[in-house]
Design a protein around this motif. Structure first.
Motif, PDB file in Angstrom:
ATOM      1  N   TRP A   7     -30.910   3.702 -54.275  1.00  0.00           N
ATOM      2  CA  TRP A   7     -30.796   4.957 -54.279  1.00  0.00           C
ATOM      3  C   TRP A   7     -32.393   5.906 -54.920  1.00  0.00           C
ATOM      4  O   TRP A   7     -32.661   5.896 -56.461  1.00  0.00           O
ATOM      5  N   GLU A  85     -23.227  11.561 -56.007  1.00  0.00           N
ATOM      6  CA  GLU A  85     -22.091  11.071 -56.103  1.00  0.00           C
ATOM      7  C   GLU A  85     -21.139  11.356 -55.108  1.00  0.00           C
ATOM      8  O   GLU A  85     -19.969  10.221 -55.182  1.00  0.00           O
ATOM      9  N   SER A  89     -21.149   8.032 -52.027  1.00  0.00           N
ATOM     10  CA  SER A  89     -19.389   7.418 -52.182  1.00  0.00           C
ATOM     11  C   SER A  89     -19.214   6.861 -50.742  1.00  0.00           C
ATOM     12  O   SER A  89     -18.597   6.384 -50.306  1.00  0.00           O
ATOM     13  N   ARG A  99     -21.886  -1.680 -53.913  1.00  0.00           N
ATOM     14  CA  ARG A  99     -23.130  -1.545 -54.646  1.00  0.00           C
ATOM     15  C   ARG A  99     -24.273  -0.857 -54.824  1.00  0.00           C
ATOM     16  O   ARG A  99     -24.954  -0.998 -53.478  1.00  0.00           O
ATOM     17  N   ILE A 100     -24.799  -0.397 -55.724  1.00  0.00           N
ATOM     18  CA  ILE A 100     -25.345   0.933 -55.893  1.00  0.00           C
ATOM     19  C   ILE A 100     -26.659   0.523 -57.004  1.00  0.00           C
ATOM     20  O   ILE A 100     -26.269   0.153 -57.991  1.00  0.00           O
ATOM     21  N   CYS A 102     -30.493   2.038 -58.841  1.00  0.00           N
ATOM     22  CA  CYS A 102     -31.602   3.064 -59.137  1.00  0.00           C
ATOM     23  C   CYS A 102     -32.210   2.510 -60.395  1.00  0.00           C
ATOM     24  O   CYS A 102     -31.626   1.967 -60.666  1.00  0.00           O
ATOM     25  N   VAL A 114     -23.941   9.675 -62.094  1.00  0.00           N
ATOM     26  CA  VAL A 114     -24.299   7.405 -62.027  1.00  0.00           C
ATOM     27  C   VAL A 114     -22.858   7.209 -62.637  1.00  0.00           C
ATOM     28  O   VAL A 114     -22.441   6.524 -62.089  1.00  0.00           O
ATOM     29  N   LEU A 117     -20.309   7.861 -59.751  1.00  0.00           N
ATOM     30  CA  LEU A 117     -20.305   6.982 -59.072  1.00  0.00           C
ATOM     31  C   LEU A 117     -20.036   6.629 -59.580  1.00  0.00           C
ATOM     32  O   LEU A 117     -19.074   4.963 -58.578  1.00  0.00           O
ATOM     33  N   ARG A 118     -19.703   5.874 -60.614  1.00  0.00           N
ATOM     34  CA  ARG A 118     -19.644   4.574 -61.134  1.00  0.00           C
ATOM     35  C   ARG A 118     -17.287   4.882 -61.195  1.00  0.00           C
ATOM     36  O   ARG A 118     -16.797   3.844 -61.819  1.00  0.00           O
ATOM     37  N   THR A 123     -20.516  -0.159 -58.326  1.00  0.00           N
ATOM     38  CA  THR A 123     -20.701  -0.696 -58.923  1.00  0.00           C
ATOM     39  C   THR A 123     -22.726   0.099 -59.371  1.00  0.00           C
ATOM     40  O   THR A 123     -23.062  -0.484 -58.105  1.00  0.00           O
ATOM     41  N   VAL A 124     -23.625   0.239 -60.430  1.00  0.00           N
ATOM     42  CA  VAL A 124     -24.161   1.252 -59.893  1.00  0.00           C
ATOM     43  C   VAL A 124     -25.672   0.533 -60.949  1.00  0.00           C
ATOM     44  O   VAL A 124     -24.433   0.982 -62.186  1.00  0.00           O
ATOM     45  N   THR A 126     -28.848   0.212 -63.163  1.00  0.00           N
ATOM     46  CA  THR A 126     -29.676   1.394 -63.473  1.00  0.00           C
ATOM     47  C   THR A 126     -30.513   0.359 -63.746  1.00  0.00           C
ATOM     48  O   THR A 126     -30.225  -0.125 -65.006  1.00  0.00           O
TER      49      THR A 126
END
Length: 432
Positions: A7, A85, A89, A99-100, A102, A114, A117-118, A123-124, A126
């Protein structure tokens, strides 16, 4: 390894992008995505679009350059319309991705996206990458960050903290996953038509030489150093008009098309080749201010976005006079240096640092206006809007940040005498 969505946020580059390199290294497939949030076109609490035409145009050019770089490396940039978001998704669910990756942005709206999204089960990961210095390399933790910039700078210099070297472009980019996302989420709108170039502008972003994206940014950086303008920066940085009075790095830094570490590496090479002086130090000094506002967000977070900022809870709530504020925005307050600056901002999306301080101070201290409305107007208008620096500077001037002097008022008449003694700038912007 599995597929991942990368992202892109305020890091619209491939050069020196640690988060993107992490995604490429740890995944078998990478889908680069940028989200066009409809909230950017929605009206703010103050009655104007959150992101105006100048910044939309500059970002569009930046995305076009990023997309071209990805395509040249066998990938592509997927632009989606909708709240991150929501559309991310949906995209992840449709592709079976969990998984993302960013960049980390320590500002409330960006953190909320964020967290959403979690909360949706993704899974984000950062990665902090927008500052010159690595927060983990500082001689103190974020919670122990000095509340005075001078103490921060002195501690950095005493400890001889050096920034990491910038990373190169990714050698390879993993292939794209199969694209099966609903077409209703695709951003297929034509790029905005750029406003006409005003010949008086100090940053003609509509022209190729100043266009958004890493390609133009690197060309500008190399030209700046080749012309040895780094040796005169301190002497010219308070200028009000012209292409060369300041570095003009800020628009590319703000979108992330150019990293602070790439600039610093070029500056170090310049000093090795031609010698250091007060001006090259001052460029470093300004990058330290940029870092400081970022680290303040790591220390104080959402407290920086309260009406009283870091001041006492009982501090008076700023007054918002809609009519006075509208006059300030249009540049019809009756104070010539302020009006000239506000007309330039509206016409070009750019304003010198000196004038930003003058016009912001006037709204806060002379018009008794709400500093939050002024910060929002700058966010809407500036091609180089940066959430950290914008919030930090407005708090600083309003006396609601960490500045021990409790606010900074700039006398507009004195500023005009000091920086526009012949009245040339005021005459230049006497009319829109």
């Amino acid at each position: 390894m599995s597929a991942v969505i990368y992202w892109f946020r305020n890091d619209l580059r491939l050069l020196d992008n640690p988060a993107f390199l992490l995604a490429c290294r740890e995944s078998s497939q990478v889908l680069p995505v940028f989200c066009h949030d409809p909230g950017d076109r929605a009206l703010t609490h103050w009655g104007f679009e959150r992101v105006g035409a100048h910044r939309r145009t500059f970002v569009a050019a930046t995305l076009a350059d990023l997309g071209a770089q990805l395509t040249a490396r066998g990938s592509a940039l997927i632009e989606l319309a909708g709240r991150p978001e929501d559309v991310l998704s949906t995209l992840a669910r449709d592709l079976g991705i969990t998984r993302i990756v960013c960049e980390a942005i320590a500002a409330p709206d960006e953190q909320d996206a964020v967290q959403a999204l979690r909360a949706a089960g993704l899974t984000v990961d950062t990665v902090w990458q927008s500052s010159l210095l690595d927060p983990d390399a500082l001689p103190f933790s974020a919670r122990q960050l000095p509340d005075m910039f001078t103490l921060f700078r002195q501690a950095i210099e005493k400890a001889n903290v050096a920034p990491p070297a910038p990373m190169d472009f990714p050698e390879t980019i993993p292939p794209l996953p199969v694209w099966i996302a609903p077409l209703s989420h695709r951003h297929d709108a034509m790029p905005p038509s750029p406003p006409d170039v005003d010949a008086r502008t100090s940053f003609p972003y509509q022209l190729a030489a100043c266009a958004g994206g890493t390609t133009a940014a690197l060309a500008h950086l190399h030209q700046y150093m080749d012309r040895k303008l780094a040796h005169t920066y301190k002497d010219t940085r308070n200028g009000l008009t012209g292409l060369d009075y300041s570095s003009k790095f800020s628009p590319w830094l703000a979108t992330g098309a150019l990293s602070a570490r790439t600039i610093n590496a070029a500056l170090e090479q310049f000093e090795n080749d031609f010698g250091a002086n007060d001006s090259t130090y001052w460029l470093w000094f300004e990058l330290m201010w940029r870092d400081y506002f970022r680290f303040l967000h790591l220390k104080y977070g959402r407290k920086l976005y309260r009406y009283h900022g870091l001041a006492e809870v009982g501090s008076a709530r700023p007054v918002h006079d809609a009519a006075l504020f509208a006059r300030w925005c249009r540049g019809v307050t009756g104070e010539p240096i302020v009006d000239a600056g506000m007309r330039e901002l509206a016409a070009t999306g750019y304003l010198s640092n000196r004038l930003r301080q003058i016009v912001a101070s006037y709204l806060i201290h002379d018009l008794d206006g709400d500093w939050r409305a002024g910060a929002a107007w700058f966010e809407s208008q500036l091609v180089d809007f940066d959430v950290y620096s914008n919030q930090g500077n407005w708090l600083y001037l309003a006396g609601r940040g960490t500045d021990p002097r409790g606010g900074r008022r700039f006398n507009p008449q004195k500023q005009a005498r000091d920086y526009d003694a012949d009245g040339a700038y005021r005459a230049l912007w006497e009319t829109v």
